[in-house]
Design a protein around this motif. Structure first.
Motif, PDB file in Angstrom:
ATOM      1  N   ILE A  22      -0.178   0.811  -4.888  1.00 41.77           N
ATOM      2  CA  ILE A  22      -1.577   0.656  -5.306  1.00 41.77           C
ATOM      3  C   ILE A  22      -2.045  -0.708  -4.831  1.00 41.77           C
ATOM      4  CG2 ILE A  22      -3.178   0.712  -7.246  1.00 41.77           C
ATOM      5  CD1 ILE A  22      -0.945   2.122  -8.856  1.00 41.77           C
ATOM      6  N   THR A  23      -3.085  -0.731  -4.010  1.00 38.16           N
ATOM      7  CA  THR A  23      -3.462  -1.984  -3.357  1.00 38.16           C
ATOM      8  C   THR A  23      -4.926  -1.945  -2.923  1.00 38.16           C
ATOM      9  OG1 THR A  23      -2.777  -3.533  -1.604  1.00 38.16           O
ATOM     10  CG2 THR A  23      -2.666  -1.176  -1.080  1.00 38.16           C
ATOM     11  N   GLY A  24      -5.354  -2.958  -2.177  1.00 36.30           N
ATOM     12  CA  GLY A  24      -6.705  -3.002  -1.625  1.00 36.30           C
ATOM     13  C   GLY A  24      -7.540  -4.166  -2.108  1.00 36.30           C
ATOM     14  N   SER A  25      -7.266  -4.654  -3.333  1.00 37.04           N
ATOM     15  CA  SER A  25      -7.982  -5.822  -3.849  1.00 37.04           C
ATOM     16  C   SER A  25      -7.256  -6.344  -5.076  1.00 37.04           C
ATOM     17  CB  SER A  25      -9.433  -5.480  -4.206  1.00 37.04           C
ATOM     18  OG  SER A  25      -9.515  -4.856  -5.476  1.00 37.04           O
ATOM     19  N   ALA A  34      11.036 -17.484 -10.949  1.00 37.87           N
ATOM     20  CA  ALA A  34       9.793 -17.248 -10.220  1.00 37.87           C
ATOM     21  C   ALA A  34       9.277 -15.831 -10.440  1.00 37.87           C
ATOM     22  CB  ALA A  34      10.002 -17.496  -8.724  1.00 37.87           C
ATOM     23  N   THR A  35       7.989 -15.723 -10.687  1.00 35.98           N
ATOM     24  CA  THR A  35       7.319 -14.425 -10.795  1.00 35.98           C
ATOM     25  C   THR A  35       6.021 -14.490 -10.007  1.00 35.98           C
ATOM     26  OG1 THR A  35       6.134 -15.072 -12.810  1.00 35.98           O
ATOM     27  CG2 THR A  35       8.263 -13.952 -13.096  1.00 35.98           C
ATOM     28  N   SER A  36       5.530 -13.329  -9.621  1.00 38.40           N
ATOM     29  CA  SER A  36       4.258 -13.264  -8.910  1.00 38.40           C
ATOM     30  C   SER A  36       3.563 -11.950  -9.269  1.00 38.40           C
ATOM     31  CB  SER A  36       4.482 -13.366  -7.392  1.00 38.40           C
ATOM     32  OG  SER A  36       3.251 -13.581  -6.722  1.00 38.40           O
ATOM     33  N   PRO A  37       2.969 -11.889 -10.462  1.00 34.79           N
ATOM     34  CA  PRO A  37       2.341 -10.640 -10.918  1.00 34.79           C
ATOM     35  C   PRO A  37       1.291 -10.130  -9.930  1.00 34.79           C
ATOM     36  CG  PRO A  37       2.459 -12.233 -12.695  1.00 34.79           C
ATOM     37  CD  PRO A  37       2.846 -12.962 -11.446  1.00 34.79           C
ATOM     38  N   GLY A  38       1.321  -8.824  -9.709  1.00 40.61           N
ATOM     39  CA  GLY A  38       0.338  -8.224  -8.809  1.00 40.61           C
ATOM     40  C   GLY A  38       0.633  -8.420  -7.343  1.00 40.61           C
ATOM     41  N   ARG A  39       1.790  -9.024  -7.029  1.00 42.18           N
ATOM     42  CA  ARG A  39       2.202  -9.199  -5.630  1.00 42.18           C
ATOM     43  C   ARG A  39       3.522  -8.458  -5.438  1.00 42.18           C
ATOM     44  NH1 ARG A  39      -1.847 -12.297  -7.920  1.00 42.18           N
ATOM     45  NH2 ARG A  39      -3.108 -13.229  -6.271  1.00 42.18           N
ATOM     46  N   MET A  40       3.470  -7.310  -4.800  1.00 39.80           N
ATOM     47  CA  MET A  40       4.652  -6.462  -4.609  1.00 39.80           C
ATOM     48  C   MET A  40       5.411  -6.317  -5.927  1.00 39.80           C
ATOM     49  SD  MET A  40       4.693  -5.081  -1.718  1.00 39.80           S
ATOM     50  CE  MET A  40       6.312  -4.363  -1.958  1.00 39.80           C
ATOM     51  N   GLU A  41       4.687  -6.017  -6.983  1.00 44.45           N
ATOM     52  CA  GLU A  41       5.263  -5.932  -8.319  1.00 44.45           C
ATOM     53  C   GLU A  41       5.553  -4.474  -8.685  1.00 44.45           C
ATOM     54  OE1 GLU A  41       4.284  -7.350 -12.923  1.00 44.45           O
ATOM     55  OE2 GLU A  41       2.667  -7.210 -11.440  1.00 44.45           O
ATOM     56  N   VAL A  42       6.792  -4.199  -9.033  1.00 48.50           N
ATOM     57  CA  VAL A  42       7.170  -2.862  -9.490  1.00 48.50           C
ATOM     58  C   VAL A  42       6.754  -2.726 -10.956  1.00 48.50           C
ATOM     59  CG1 VAL A  42       9.067  -1.275  -9.925  1.00 48.50           C
ATOM     60  CG2 VAL A  42       9.092  -2.707  -7.875  1.00 48.50           C
ATOM     61  N   VAL A  43       5.867  -1.778 -11.236  1.00 55.55           N
ATOM     62  CA  VAL A  43       5.333  -1.612 -12.591  1.00 55.55           C
ATOM     63  C   VAL A  43       5.783  -0.313 -13.246  1.00 55.55           C
ATOM     64  CG1 VAL A  43       3.316  -3.063 -12.173  1.00 55.55           C
ATOM     65  CG2 VAL A  43       3.184  -0.613 -11.691  1.00 55.55           C
ATOM     66  N   ARG A  44       6.495   0.531 -12.494  1.00 55.30           N
ATOM     67  CA  ARG A  44       7.003   1.776 -13.062  1.00 55.30           C
ATOM     68  C   ARG A  44       8.134   2.283 -12.176  1.00 55.30           C
ATOM     69  NH1 ARG A  44       4.351   7.626 -14.692  1.00 55.30           N
ATOM     70  NH2 ARG A  44       6.121   8.825 -13.934  1.00 55.30           N
ATOM     71  N   ASN A  45       9.061   3.009 -12.792  1.00 49.63           N
ATOM     72  CA  ASN A  45      10.143   3.650 -12.057  1.00 49.63           C
ATOM     73  C   ASN A  45      10.086   5.157 -12.267  1.00 49.63           C
ATOM     74  OD1 ASN A  45      11.673   1.300 -10.954  1.00 49.63           O
ATOM     75  ND2 ASN A  45      11.805   0.789 -13.127  1.00 49.63           N
ATOM     76  N   SER A  46      10.680   5.889 -11.314  1.00 52.70           N
ATOM     77  CA  SER A  46      10.792   7.366 -11.379  1.00 52.70           C
ATOM     78  C   SER A  46       9.430   8.066 -11.494  1.00 52.70           C
ATOM     79  CB  SER A  46      11.694   7.783 -12.551  1.00 52.70           C
ATOM     80  OG  SER A  46      12.977   7.246 -12.372  1.00 52.70           O
ATOM     81  N   PRO A  47       8.647   8.077 -10.447  1.00 50.48           N
ATOM     82  CA  PRO A  47       8.845   7.382  -9.173  1.00 50.48           C
ATOM     83  C   PRO A  47       8.454   5.905  -9.272  1.00 50.48           C
ATOM     84  CG  PRO A  47       6.760   8.531  -9.106  1.00 50.48           C
ATOM     85  CD  PRO A  47       7.394   8.892 -10.430  1.00 50.48           C
ATOM     86  N   THR A  48       8.925   5.138  -8.303  1.00 45.55           N
ATOM     87  CA  THR A  48       8.594   3.718  -8.261  1.00 45.55           C
ATOM     88  C   THR A  48       7.130   3.526  -7.911  1.00 45.55           C
ATOM     89  OG1 THR A  48      10.838   3.149  -7.591  1.00 45.55           O
ATOM     90  CG2 THR A  48       9.139   1.510  -7.172  1.00 45.55           C
ATOM     91  N   VAL A  49       6.439   2.732  -8.724  1.00 50.34           N
ATOM     92  CA  VAL A  49       5.042   2.389  -8.460  1.00 50.34           C
ATOM     93  C   VAL A  49       4.953   0.877  -8.271  1.00 50.34           C
ATOM     94  CG1 VAL A  49       2.666   2.427  -9.309  1.00 50.34           C
ATOM     95  CG2 VAL A  49       4.192   4.341  -9.815  1.00 50.34           C
ATOM     96  N   VAL A  50       4.387   0.475  -7.140  1.00 51.63           N
ATOM     97  CA  VAL A  50       4.249  -0.936  -6.789  1.00 51.63           C
ATOM     98  C   VAL A  50       2.757  -1.276  -6.738  1.00 51.63           C
ATOM     99  CG1 VAL A  50       4.721  -2.689  -5.034  1.00 51.63           C
ATOM    100  CG2 VAL A  50       6.370  -0.852  -5.427  1.00 51.63           C
ATOM    101  N   VAL A  51       2.375  -2.407  -7.331  1.00 49.84           N
ATOM    102  CA  VAL A  51       0.998  -2.886  -7.182  1.00 49.84           C
ATOM    103  C   VAL A  51       1.002  -4.150  -6.339  1.00 49.84           C
ATOM    104  CG1 VAL A  51       0.181  -1.869  -9.332  1.00 49.84           C
ATOM    105  CG2 VAL A  51       1.035  -4.207  -9.344  1.00 49.84           C
ATOM    106  N   ASP A  52      -0.002  -4.282  -5.492  1.00 43.16           N
ATOM    107  CA  ASP A  52      -0.088  -5.449  -4.618  1.00 43.16           C
ATOM    108  C   ASP A  52      -1.550  -5.798  -4.389  1.00 43.16           C
ATOM    109  OD1 ASP A  52       1.666  -7.253  -2.755  1.00 43.16           O
ATOM    110  OD2 ASP A  52      -0.115  -6.725  -1.606  1.00 43.16           O
ATOM    111  N   ALA A  53      -1.842  -7.093  -4.431  1.00 46.20           N
ATOM    112  CA  ALA A  53      -3.223  -7.565  -4.379  1.00 46.20           C
ATOM    113  C   ALA A  53      -3.732  -7.836  -2.971  1.00 46.20           C
ATOM    114  CB  ALA A  53      -3.348  -8.835  -5.218  1.00 46.20           C
ATOM    115  N   ALA A  54      -3.013  -7.421  -1.936  1.00 50.73           N
ATOM    116  CA  ALA A  54      -3.474  -7.661  -0.557  1.00 50.73           C
ATOM    117  C   ALA A  54      -4.885  -7.117  -0.371  1.00 50.73           C
ATOM    118  CB  ALA A  54      -2.516  -7.010   0.437  1.00 50.73           C
TER     119      ALA A  54
END
Length: 453
Positions: free
Chosen positions: A430-433, A301-321
């Motif tokens: 990173i979120t908002g839309s 199971a995957t859910s791109p753009g939903r609490m998805e870690v896209v980078r480490n050091s520092p951790t960057v999470v994108v979410d489509a909420a």
């Protein structure tokens, strides 16, 4: 060989009435699929509506059905990066060539319907017809279809779902669907069809009442989260969570789901019930859902753009909420799954949303919020205007304004790194839309060499 390029077809689609401008009617799209031979009747359909969780749940259902050996088509919206993501076969977006072919196959009929109707077909109506045609041509064993907006008069509703799924209902698109969950539920109940099975995620009692009344009217069977099925237990695990789910036919233990958040556990329970309802519909298919099948399926199971870690050091999470209900779930998930000290937020919102409610959901968890804007200028809120609202919620000293998304991301990463020296492990959300999440993902996720967007 096609006469059109993928870019030319995309441009033609974008010239049509956009999907956020809605006229409540199925007349145009019904006429179109009729001319195409009603391709949506060529396969069973799992039809999803709700306010939040539709795409994640649709992706889980798709994955589980493929694990059961079925060929699947999936239609979801909106897309993160490429419009091809909306139409998938066996879990993969169709190719640019197939996308162009699908458009060219139905193009003559578009002209006929446009000439007949008071208003021409919209972008979403054409995309829906393309998806249904692609799935019929494949052919697929089952199609997993997510509504675009609402339910009763959504273009996808020319199909009759063997299984209809209603994810949690909350307020969103209030100017189109209604200002309260009960009114919105009435619209979404329109996908519940005679003789089918309706799988309902946990809802407020008044929303349940609306949905149950509709199911009784049309003679649909009902499966309710918290009664006929549900999450029995969940524990955090590295990279996700382990859940036990009470299904319609059995209890399934030790299911690892590589996704963060309690809401994803509930999405998983809904997905299991939907798959059981579909595969258990006849004696020949009874018993096809097993713990082993679910374990294997959920691992993919995957859910791109939903609490998805896209980078480490520092951790960057994108979410489509993009509404308060979704933002509250995201905020709870960030607090549960990560220990960011500090968390820097990057926010880009649509101006027709409850932006104040979004800000209130994120204020307790974000040390600083950087207000920005995505490229959808017609709908997105200007960064400066968003910054003014954020200052009311966060206080001016915790708000930065960066009109360009790439600048906002760069500053957020820098702040997370600098402040983490003293406080611990910094992170960025990173979120908002959906558009903001998709554009951030395009900037931060490295694509394999040669991969098309």
């Amino acid at each position: 060989m096609s006469d059109l390029s993928f870019a030319e077809v995309s441009a033609r689609l974008q010239q049509r009435w956009p999907e956020y401008k809605i006229e409540p009617t199925l007349e145009r799209v019904r006429r179109l699929v009729e001319l195409l031979g009603d391709p949506q009747k060529a396969y069973p359909v799992v039809h999803l509506t709700g306010t939040n969780g539709k795409t994640s749940t649709a992706r889980m259902i798709d994955t589980l059905l493929r694990e059961a050996g079925l060929r699947t088509g999936r239609f979801t919206s909106p897309h993160l990066e490429s419009v091809r993501e909306r139409i998938t076969l066996d879990g993969e977006p169709i190719s640019e060539q197939r996308f162009v072919e699908a458009y060219e196959e139905i193009a003559p009929y578009l002209d006929v319907v446009d000439a007949e109707q008071e208003h021409p077909l919209t972008f979403f109506e054409v995309m829906t017809a393309m998806a249904y045609s692609v799935f019929a041509d494949a052919p697929v064993d089952v199609a997993v279809i997510e509504v675009g907006l609402g339910g009763a008069w959504d273009a996808t509703n020319v199909a009759d779902g063997t299984v209809s799924v209603v994810t949690p209902v909350a307020v969103d698109h209030a100017h189109l669907l209604g200002a309260d969950p009960v009114t919105i539920a009435g619209e979404k109940s329109g996908i519940i069809k005679p003789g089918g099975t309706t799988v309902m995620a946990q809802q407020s009692l008044d929303v349940f009442e609306v949905l149950l009344r509709k199911a009784a009217e049309v003679g649909a069977q009902v499966a309710r989260e918290g009664i006929e099925f549900g999450v029995v237990s969940r524990t955090l695990a590295v990279g996700g969570q382990v859940v036990s789910i009470k299904g319609l036919g059995a209890e399934y233990d030790e299911l690892f789901i590589p996704l963060h958040g309690e809401y994803q556990a509930h999405n998983a329970a809904v997905a299991v019930a939907a798959v059981e309802a579909l595969l258990g519909a006849s004696p020949e298919t009874e018993g096809r859902v097993t713990t082993e099948l679910l374990q294997a399926g959920f691992q993919e199971a995957t859910s791109p753009g939903r609490m998805e870690v896209v980078r480490n050091s520092p951790t960057v999470v994108v979410d489509a909420a993009h509404n308060p209900h979704g933002a509250e779930a995201t905020a709870a998930t960030v607090s549960e799954a990560f220990q960011f000290q500090p968390l820097i937020g990057v926010l880009g919102c649509m101006k027709d949303k409850d932006v104040y409610g979004l800000l209130e959901a994120y204020e307790p968890i974000m040390e600083t919020v950087i207000c920005t804007r995505n490229s959808f200028v017609e709908r997105s809120m200007p960064a400066e205007e968003l910054g003014e609202l954020a200052a009311e919620v966060f206080g001016e000293e915790r708000v930065l304004v960066r009109p360009h998304l790439i600048d906002a991301i760069d500053d957020a990463i820098r702040l997370a790194e600098e402040n983490a020296v003293a406080l611990g492990s910094g992170g960025v959300l990173i979120t908002g839309s959906v558009i903001t999440a998709g554009e951030a993902r395009a900037l931060l996720v490295r694509k394999p060499k040669g991969e098309q967007r």
